[in-house]
Design a protein around this motif. Structure first.
Motif, PDB file in Angstrom:
ATOM      1  N   GLU A   1       0.829  -1.213   0.000  1.00 34.35           N
ATOM      2  CA  GLU A   1       0.000   0.000   0.000  1.00 34.35           C
ATOM      3  C   GLU A   1       0.859   1.257   0.000  1.00 34.35           C
ATOM      4  O   GLU A   1       0.549   2.232  -0.685  1.00 34.35           O
ATOM      5  CB  GLU A   1      -0.934  -0.005   1.206  1.00 34.35           C
ATOM      6  CG  GLU A   1      -2.029  -1.045   1.123  1.00 34.35           C
ATOM      7  CD  GLU A   1      -2.802  -1.213   2.420  1.00 34.35           C
ATOM      8  OE1 GLU A   1      -2.515  -0.498   3.404  1.00 34.35           O
ATOM      9  OE2 GLU A   1      -3.694  -2.089   2.447  1.00 34.35           O
ATOM     10  N   SER A   2       1.954   1.223   0.746  1.00 33.85           N
ATOM     11  CA  SER A   2       2.867   2.368   0.789  1.00 33.85           C
ATOM     12  C   SER A   2       3.540   2.586  -0.554  1.00 33.85           C
ATOM     13  O   SER A   2       3.708   3.719  -0.996  1.00 33.85           O
ATOM     14  CB  SER A   2       3.924   2.158   1.866  1.00 33.85           C
ATOM     15  OG  SER A   2       3.326   2.021   3.120  1.00 33.85           O
ATOM     16  N   ARG A   3       3.915   1.490  -1.197  1.00 35.81           N
ATOM     17  CA  ARG A   3       4.526   1.585  -2.529  1.00 35.81           C
ATOM     18  C   ARG A   3       3.539   2.214  -3.512  1.00 35.81           C
ATOM     19  O   ARG A   3       3.896   3.089  -4.303  1.00 35.81           O
ATOM     20  CB  ARG A   3       4.961   0.190  -2.999  1.00 35.81           C
ATOM     21  CG  ARG A   3       5.673   0.195  -4.329  1.00 35.81           C
ATOM     22  CD  ARG A   3       6.201  -1.178  -4.689  1.00 35.81           C
ATOM     23  NE  ARG A   3       7.460  -1.397  -3.969  1.00 35.81           N
ATOM     24  CZ  ARG A   3       7.698  -2.422  -3.152  1.00 35.81           C
ATOM     25  NH1 ARG A   3       6.801  -3.349  -2.957  1.00 35.81           N
ATOM     26  NH2 ARG A   3       8.860  -2.536  -2.558  1.00 35.81           N
ATOM     27  N   ASP A   4       2.271   1.768  -3.454  1.00 36.96           N
ATOM     28  CA  ASP A   4       1.241   2.308  -4.347  1.00 36.96           C
ATOM     29  C   ASP A   4       0.990   3.791  -4.101  1.00 36.96           C
ATOM     30  O   ASP A   4       0.747   4.546  -5.044  1.00 36.96           O
ATOM     31  CB  ASP A   4      -0.064   1.532  -4.177  1.00 36.96           C
ATOM     32  CG  ASP A   4       0.049   0.080  -4.636  1.00 36.96           C
ATOM     33  OD1 ASP A   4       1.007  -0.252  -5.368  1.00 36.96           O
ATOM     34  OD2 ASP A   4      -0.820  -0.728  -4.226  1.00 36.96           O
ATOM     35  N   LYS A   5       1.041   4.217  -2.834  1.00 37.50           N
ATOM     36  CA  LYS A   5       0.805   5.619  -2.478  1.00 37.50           C
ATOM     37  C   LYS A   5       2.028   6.502  -2.697  1.00 37.50           C
ATOM     38  O   LYS A   5       1.930   7.723  -2.619  1.00 37.50           O
ATOM     39  CB  LYS A   5       0.390   5.734  -1.012  1.00 37.50           C
ATOM     40  CG  LYS A   5      -0.963   5.152  -0.711  1.00 37.50           C
ATOM     41  CD  LYS A   5      -1.260   5.289   0.768  1.00 37.50           C
ATOM     42  CE  LYS A   5      -2.545   4.610   1.152  1.00 37.50           C
ATOM     43  NZ  LYS A   5      -2.769   4.644   2.611  1.00 37.50           N
ATOM     44  N   GLY A   6       3.191   5.895  -2.911  1.00 36.36           N
ATOM     45  CA  GLY A   6       4.407   6.675  -3.114  1.00 36.36           C
ATOM     46  C   GLY A   6       5.043   7.159  -1.823  1.00 36.36           C
ATOM     47  O   GLY A   6       5.797   8.137  -1.839  1.00 36.36           O
ATOM     48  N   ILE A   7       4.770   6.477  -0.708  1.00 33.43           N
ATOM     49  CA  ILE A   7       5.347   6.879   0.575  1.00 33.43           C
ATOM     50  C   ILE A   7       6.319   5.825   1.100  1.00 33.43           C
ATOM     51  O   ILE A   7       6.577   5.757   2.298  1.00 33.43           O
ATOM     52  CB  ILE A   7       4.246   7.180   1.620  1.00 33.43           C
ATOM     53  CG1 ILE A   7       3.336   5.982   1.839  1.00 33.43           C
ATOM     54  CG2 ILE A   7       3.453   8.409   1.222  1.00 33.43           C
ATOM     55  CD1 ILE A   7       2.381   6.139   2.998  1.00 33.43           C
ATOM     56  N   LEU A   8       6.869   5.024   0.205  1.00 33.06           N
ATOM     57  CA  LEU A   8       7.820   3.978   0.576  1.00 33.06           C
ATOM     58  C   LEU A   8       9.229   4.412   0.185  1.00 33.06           C
ATOM     59  O   LEU A   8       9.455   4.886  -0.930  1.00 33.06           O
ATOM     60  CB  LEU A   8       7.469   2.674  -0.143  1.00 33.06           C
ATOM     61  CG  LEU A   8       8.369   1.495   0.168  1.00 33.06           C
ATOM     62  CD1 LEU A   8       8.015   0.923   1.534  1.00 33.06           C
ATOM     63  CD2 LEU A   8       8.233   0.427  -0.890  1.00 33.06           C
ATOM     64  N   VAL A   9      10.161   4.254   1.117  1.00 29.82           N
ATOM     65  CA  VAL A   9      11.573   4.524   0.846  1.00 29.82           C
ATOM     66  C   VAL A   9      12.300   3.186   0.955  1.00 29.82           C
ATOM     67  O   VAL A   9      12.304   2.558   2.007  1.00 29.82           O
ATOM     68  CB  VAL A   9      12.160   5.532   1.856  1.00 29.82           C
ATOM     69  CG1 VAL A   9      13.645   5.721   1.615  1.00 29.82           C
ATOM     70  CG2 VAL A   9      11.420   6.851   1.779  1.00 29.82           C
ATOM     71  N   ASP A  10      12.891   2.751  -0.149  1.00 35.11           N
ATOM     72  CA  ASP A  10      13.621   1.484  -0.172  1.00 35.11           C
ATOM     73  C   ASP A  10      15.100   1.776   0.023  1.00 35.11           C
ATOM     74  O   ASP A  10      15.771   2.258  -0.879  1.00 35.11           O
ATOM     75  CB  ASP A  10      13.378   0.763  -1.488  1.00 35.11           C
ATOM     76  CG  ASP A  10      13.964  -0.633  -1.523  1.00 35.11           C
ATOM     77  OD1 ASP A  10      14.755  -0.984  -0.614  1.00 35.11           O
ATOM     78  OD2 ASP A  10      13.637  -1.381  -2.457  1.00 35.11           O
ATOM     79  N   ALA A  11      15.615   1.489   1.218  1.00 39.43           N
ATOM     80  CA  ALA A  11      17.020   1.741   1.540  1.00 39.43           C
ATOM     81  C   ALA A  11      17.806   0.435   1.601  1.00 39.43           C
ATOM     82  O   ALA A  11      18.802   0.338   2.307  1.00 39.43           O
ATOM     83  CB  ALA A  11      17.113   2.485   2.868  1.00 39.43           C
ATOM     84  N   THR A  12      17.365  -0.572   0.847  1.00 40.95           N
ATOM     85  CA  THR A  12      18.007  -1.886   0.892  1.00 40.95           C
ATOM     86  C   THR A  12      19.128  -2.051  -0.126  1.00 40.95           C
ATOM     87  O   THR A  12      19.873  -3.015  -0.038  1.00 40.95           O
ATOM     88  CB  THR A  12      16.982  -3.006   0.648  1.00 40.95           C
ATOM     89  OG1 THR A  12      16.429  -2.845  -0.662  1.00 40.95           O
ATOM     90  CG2 THR A  12      15.886  -3.003   1.692  1.00 40.95           C
ATOM     91  N   TYR A  13      19.216  -1.159  -1.086  1.00 39.68           N
ATOM     92  CA  TYR A  13      20.213  -1.260  -2.154  1.00 39.68           C
ATOM     93  C   TYR A  13      20.146  -2.610  -2.857  1.00 39.68           C
ATOM     94  O   TYR A  13      21.154  -3.223  -3.162  1.00 39.68           O
ATOM     95  CB  TYR A  13      21.623  -1.013  -1.612  1.00 39.68           C
ATOM     96  CG  TYR A  13      21.922   0.448  -1.393  1.00 39.68           C
ATOM     97  CD1 TYR A  13      22.763   1.136  -2.252  1.00 39.68           C
ATOM     98  CD2 TYR A  13      21.344   1.144  -0.353  1.00 39.68           C
ATOM     99  CE1 TYR A  13      23.031   2.479  -2.067  1.00 39.68           C
ATOM    100  CE2 TYR A  13      21.594   2.476  -0.154  1.00 39.68           C
ATOM    101  CZ  TYR A  13      22.440   3.142  -1.008  1.00 39.68           C
ATOM    102  OH  TYR A  13      22.691   4.470  -0.830  1.00 39.68           O
ATOM    103  N   GLY A  14      18.927  -3.101  -3.076  1.00 34.94           N
ATOM    104  CA  GLY A  14      18.728  -4.349  -3.797  1.00 34.94           C
ATOM    105  C   GLY A  14      18.902  -5.595  -2.951  1.00 34.94           C
ATOM    106  O   GLY A  14      18.729  -6.707  -3.442  1.00 34.94           O
ATOM    107  N   ARG A  15      19.223  -5.430  -1.691  1.00 36.45           N
ATOM    108  CA  ARG A  15      19.368  -6.581  -0.795  1.00 36.45           C
ATOM    109  C   ARG A  15      18.000  -7.011  -0.275  1.00 36.45           C
ATOM    110  O   ARG A  15      16.998  -6.345  -0.494  1.00 36.45           O
ATOM    111  CB  ARG A  15      20.270  -6.244   0.408  1.00 36.45           C
ATOM    112  CG  ARG A  15      21.605  -5.628   0.084  1.00 36.45           C
ATOM    113  CD  ARG A  15      22.580  -6.626  -0.462  1.00 36.45           C
ATOM    114  NE  ARG A  15      23.982  -6.291  -0.469  1.00 36.45           N
ATOM    115  CZ  ARG A  15      24.584  -5.239  -0.948  1.00 36.45           C
ATOM    116  NH1 ARG A  15      23.877  -4.239  -1.412  1.00 36.45           N
ATOM    117  NH2 ARG A  15      25.895  -5.132  -0.946  1.00 36.45           N
TER     118      ARG A  15
END
Length: 86
Positions: free
Chosen positions: A36-50
């Motif tokens: 849901e956060s990804r869909d709303k644009g409020i997700l920050v992915d700080a995993t660097y692909g991990r």
């Protein structure tokens, strides 16, 4: 005024006072929260692909994905050696 900053991996830093909770991404409700956060644009992915190992929920409803264990982040939150901004 001093704000405690917490390293969440790969040089990414979050203000400790903004963190509401740090949870594992394994449960179905957390997986729904991430989507849901990804869909709303409020997700920050700080995993660097991990692999995502923890989900950080902030007081401003931003969801942050991190590649370090929730226990590690909790230990860093309790540590006095973490980064501070004077």
């Amino acid at each position: 005024m001093s704000a405690k900053l917490v390293n969440i991996g790969f040089g990414n830093i979050v203000t400790a006072s903004r963190i509401v909770t740090v949870v594992s991404p394994e449960s179905a409700p957390i997986k729904r929260l991430i989507q849901e956060s990804r869909d709303k644009g409020i997700l920050v992915d700080a995993t660097y692909g991990r692999r995502t190992r923890s989900v950080i929920v902030t007081d401003c409803n931003i969801i942050i994905l991190a590649a370090v264990q929730p226990e590690t982040i909790a230990n860093r939150l309790q540590s006095k050696d973490d980064i501070t901004n004077e």
